[in-house]
Design a protein around this motif. Structure first.
Motif, PDB file in Angstrom:
ATOM      1  N   PRO A  56       7.321   0.294   7.408  1.00 63.38           N
ATOM      2  CA  PRO A  56       8.468  -0.201   7.027  1.00 63.38           C
ATOM      3  C   PRO A  56       9.022  -1.268   8.091  1.00 63.38           C
ATOM      4  CG  PRO A  56       9.160   1.793   7.757  1.00 63.38           C
ATOM      5  CD  PRO A  56       7.704   1.807   7.947  1.00 63.38           C
ATOM      6  N   GLU A  57       8.591  -1.394   9.407  1.00 58.81           N
ATOM      7  CA  GLU A  57       8.832  -2.157  10.216  1.00 58.81           C
ATOM      8  C   GLU A  57       8.146  -3.580  10.071  1.00 58.81           C
ATOM      9  OE1 GLU A  57      11.096  -1.561  12.138  1.00 58.81           O
ATOM     10  OE2 GLU A  57      11.267   0.550  12.022  1.00 58.81           O
ATOM     11  N   THR A  58       6.855  -3.591   9.702  1.00 59.16           N
ATOM     12  CA  THR A  58       6.025  -4.867   9.493  1.00 59.16           C
ATOM     13  C   THR A  58       5.934  -5.246   7.944  1.00 59.16           C
ATOM     14  OG1 THR A  58       4.097  -3.627   9.037  1.00 59.16           O
ATOM     15  CG2 THR A  58       4.713  -4.277  11.391  1.00 59.16           C
ATOM     16  N   GLY A  59       6.305  -4.254   7.085  1.00 55.75           N
ATOM     17  CA  GLY A  59       6.087  -4.591   5.597  1.00 55.75           C
ATOM     18  C   GLY A  59       4.805  -4.557   5.172  1.00 55.75           C
ATOM     19  N   GLN A  60       3.682  -3.702   5.814  1.00 55.77           N
ATOM     20  CA  GLN A  60       2.466  -3.795   5.496  1.00 55.77           C
ATOM     21  C   GLN A  60       1.829  -2.391   4.782  1.00 55.77           C
ATOM     22  OE1 GLN A  60      -0.320  -6.114   5.804  1.00 55.77           O
ATOM     23  NE2 GLN A  60      -1.157  -4.327   4.508  1.00 55.77           N
ATOM     24  N   ALA A  61       1.521  -2.675   3.518  1.00 59.76           N
ATOM     25  CA  ALA A  61       1.217  -1.477   2.951  1.00 59.76           C
ATOM     26  C   ALA A  61      -0.096  -0.614   3.649  1.00 59.76           C
ATOM     27  CB  ALA A  61       0.912  -1.459   1.351  1.00 59.76           C
ATOM     28  N   LEU A  62      -0.106   0.513   3.760  1.00 55.96           N
ATOM     29  CA  LEU A  62      -1.069   1.053   4.689  1.00 55.96           C
ATOM     30  C   LEU A  62      -2.236   1.887   3.754  1.00 55.96           C
ATOM     31  CD1 LEU A  62       1.173   3.193   7.196  1.00 55.96           C
ATOM     32  CD2 LEU A  62       0.107   0.869   7.253  1.00 55.96           C
ATOM     33  N   GLN A  63      -1.980   1.443   2.479  1.00 57.48           N
ATOM     34  CA  GLN A  63      -3.188   2.036   1.482  1.00 57.48           C
ATOM     35  C   GLN A  63      -3.220   1.269   0.296  1.00 57.48           C
ATOM     36  OE1 GLN A  63      -0.460   5.543  -0.053  1.00 57.48           O
ATOM     37  NE2 GLN A  63      -2.560   5.878  -0.040  1.00 57.48           N
ATOM     38  N   GLU A  64      -4.280   1.158  -0.472  1.00 54.87           N
ATOM     39  CA  GLU A  64      -4.301   0.550  -1.967  1.00 54.87           C
ATOM     40  C   GLU A  64      -3.232   1.270  -2.650  1.00 54.87           C
ATOM     41  OE1 GLU A  64      -5.925  -2.236  -3.001  1.00 54.87           O
ATOM     42  OE2 GLU A  64      -6.231  -2.405  -0.866  1.00 54.87           O
ATOM     43  N   PRO A  65      -2.409   0.798  -3.814  1.00 53.55           N
ATOM     44  CA  PRO A  65      -1.794   1.266  -4.683  1.00 53.55           C
ATOM     45  C   PRO A  65      -2.250   2.198  -5.211  1.00 53.55           C
ATOM     46  CG  PRO A  65      -1.377  -1.022  -4.499  1.00 53.55           C
ATOM     47  CD  PRO A  65      -2.721  -0.969  -3.734  1.00 53.55           C
ATOM     48  N   ARG A  66      -1.651   3.317  -5.617  1.00 54.33           N
ATOM     49  CA  ARG A  66      -2.103   4.463  -6.435  1.00 54.33           C
ATOM     50  C   ARG A  66      -1.039   4.639  -7.676  1.00 54.33           C
ATOM     51  NH1 ARG A  66      -1.156   7.518  -1.666  1.00 54.33           N
ATOM     52  NH2 ARG A  66       1.138   8.131  -1.394  1.00 54.33           N
TER      53      ARG A  66
END
Length: 514
Positions: free
Chosen positions: A168-178
């Motif tokens: 949440p600090e960078t806004g980067q998703a850490l995985q592909e959407p499921r």
């Protein structure tokens, strides 16, 4: 973690909880304080924030997006802008995630205090959709759950409810959407909210579309990422095919109150007219009690309170910039109010736009009551301007004054009609009024299509000893259903030519018995 224990039937505040165009509510409790954020679409400031300590009296304390650049709504199409915020408090901070539709995309805002200042907004990467929710599990892992509606590339595509782990600090998703549970099969699964309650994870969504088929459904799992099983009683809330005065109920959010009860806030509409087909104020915020049985929420139908006393508000503009309830279209109010002329007057300077434009010189407030009047005194010695009752740039009713003339105008889609008369008196000041009231039926008691609208909108000019009506118009053409709009009526002041000084503005409103 929250718990489902506590009294089984909480007391319910009166409905509507927040009247007028205030859709997609998300609620958050911090101690004895409650906060609600709502959608704002193309209006600025964006994402209104309300506060209450008793769940009955709500005060607008500010907006998440009050600075240039937080939302990119300057050129968004109608119905774009700030959609469906989720408001939460975690680790000492307030969090608001929202979709800036056709603008910046899905955003994360943070603040130390709900009054702000809020951050500039971090763009989420790897989240392609709308209506984001944010939640954390016990080890601090952050989950963003959202509706996979793809707005780019022509015809929208819907992938159902999606989820990613998020930094949440960078806004980067850490995985592909499921893909997660996406409801009972009704159209437009959206507005997901994820909760941990008594060690169980609940995924609550809206489905059925935001029209009369709108509903709330829920599923549960022992993990935040599923798999989820749906409630056997889904949808747990819907007003479809009923005669309830509040329709379109959906897009809910749960809160446990300080005394251990549970409530759901949601959007709803108050349709009117012979066929109850038209909703002038659009989607508003409502509330209803929730109890728990066998580990599932049991949601009561949304009830409408008896009308309260009439409301009267007067704004003489002596204090400078108007209060936080005043909004502009695709630009901030400070851009519309060019300067202050004589003391106590609000100056609007035309820029070549009008109420048909995407960015009019317009400053307005929401209509909050079924019967309302908006009155203003304007100095039009150096320009032309007036009052507008607006749904969007294609649906609005205006009354304006200029040198020697008063004109009423109705814009309905591609059609426009106007009525004119010489301006009463020769002073520079003119009184203008827009009022909404009951439909007048034929004396023989028979209704007809022309009398089937929700109300009558009257456009009038002051004559010194009363009011002269220029036009009495069917209110259906400035309702959410006809405009196909996610917003509601906003009424206010505009300049069409030269400079207009507004001396004061007055609002009166009351609801009617059912």
């Amino acid at each position: 973690m929250t718990t489902a224990s506590g009294p089984n039937r909480p007391a319910t505040p009166d409905n509507p909880l927040i009247p007028g165009f205030h859709p997609d509510p998300s609620i958050c409790r911090v101690g004895d304080d409650y906060y609600i954020a709502v959608s704002s679409f193309e209006y600025l400031p964006g994402i209104p924030l309300f506060h209450s300590r008793d769940l009955s009296d709500w005060t607008l304390i500010g907006h998440v997006a009050e600075r240039p650049g937080q939302l990119d709504v300057g050129q968004v199409p109608t119905m774009g802008g700030a959609w469906a915020p989720t408001l939460r408090h975690h680790d000492g901070r307030f969090w608001c995630v929202v979709t800036d539709a056709m603008g910046r995309g899905s955003l994360i805002f943070t603040a130390e205090r709900p009054e702000g200042p809020w951050s500039d907004g971090t763009v989420m990467r790897g989240v392609d959709g709308i209506d984001p929710d944010i939640a954390w599990d016990e080890d601090g892992t952050c989950y963003v759950t959202y509706s996979g509606l793809l707005l780019s590339g022509g015809v929208p595509t819907h992938l159902g409810i999606q989820q990613v782990r998020m930094d949440p600090e960078t806004g980067q998703a850490l995985q592909e959407p499921r893909s997660l549970w996406s409801g009972t099969g009704l159209m437009f699964p959206e507005a997901p909210h994820l909760y941990s309650i008594d060690g169980t994870w609940y995924l609550m969504i809206a489905e059925g579309g935001t029209e009369r088929g709108h509903s709330v459904s829920i599923a549960r799992s022992d993990r935040p990422d599923g798999p989820f099983e749906g409630c056997p009683a889904n949808p747990v809330l819907s007003a479809r095919s009923t005669d309830r005065p509040v329709q379109n109920t959906g897009h809910g959010d749960l809160v446990r109150t300080a005394d251990g009860c549970w409530l759901m806030v949601m959007l709803g509409m108050r349709p009117r007219g012979m066929a109850r087909a038209f909703s002038p104020m659009g989607r508003e915020t409502f509330v209803t009690p929730v109890r728990w049985a066998d580990g599932w929420p049991v949601v009561e139908p949304v009830r409408l309170a008896e009308p309260g006393p009439a409301v009267s508000r007067h704004e003489d503009f002596a204090a400078g910039v108007p209060g936080p309830e005043w909004v502009a279209v695709r630009r901030s109010p400070s851009e519309v109010v060019s300067s202050y002329g004589r003391p106590g007057a609000l100056r609007l300077r035309a820029d070549g736009s009008d109420m048909d434009s995407l960015r009019p010189v317009f400053l307005g407030v929401r209509q909050e009551h079924e019967e309302a009047s908006f009155t203003a005194e304007l100095d039009v010695s150096s320009g032309t301007g007036g009052l507008s009752l607006r749904m969007d740039e294609l649906h609005h009713y205006d009354i304006e004054a200029g040198p020697g003339t008063v004109r009423a105008r109705a814009r309905v889609g591609p059609l426009s009609q106007s009525w004119e008369l010489p301006r009463p008196g020769d002073a520079s000041a003119v009184l203008l009024r827009i009022s909404t009231g009951p439909v007048t039926f034929p004396s023989d008691g028979r209704g007809s299509l022309e009398h089937g609208g929700p109300d009558t909108v009257r456009l009038s000019v002051g004559t010194g000893d009363g009011w002269q009506e220029l036009a009495a118009l069917d209110g259906r053409y400035v309702s959410a259903e006809i405009a196909a709009s996610f917003t509601g009526r906003v009424a206010g002041l505009y300049a069409a030519d030269g400079t207009v000084n507004v001396r004061w503005f007055h609002y009166e409103g009351h609801d009617t018995k059912r």
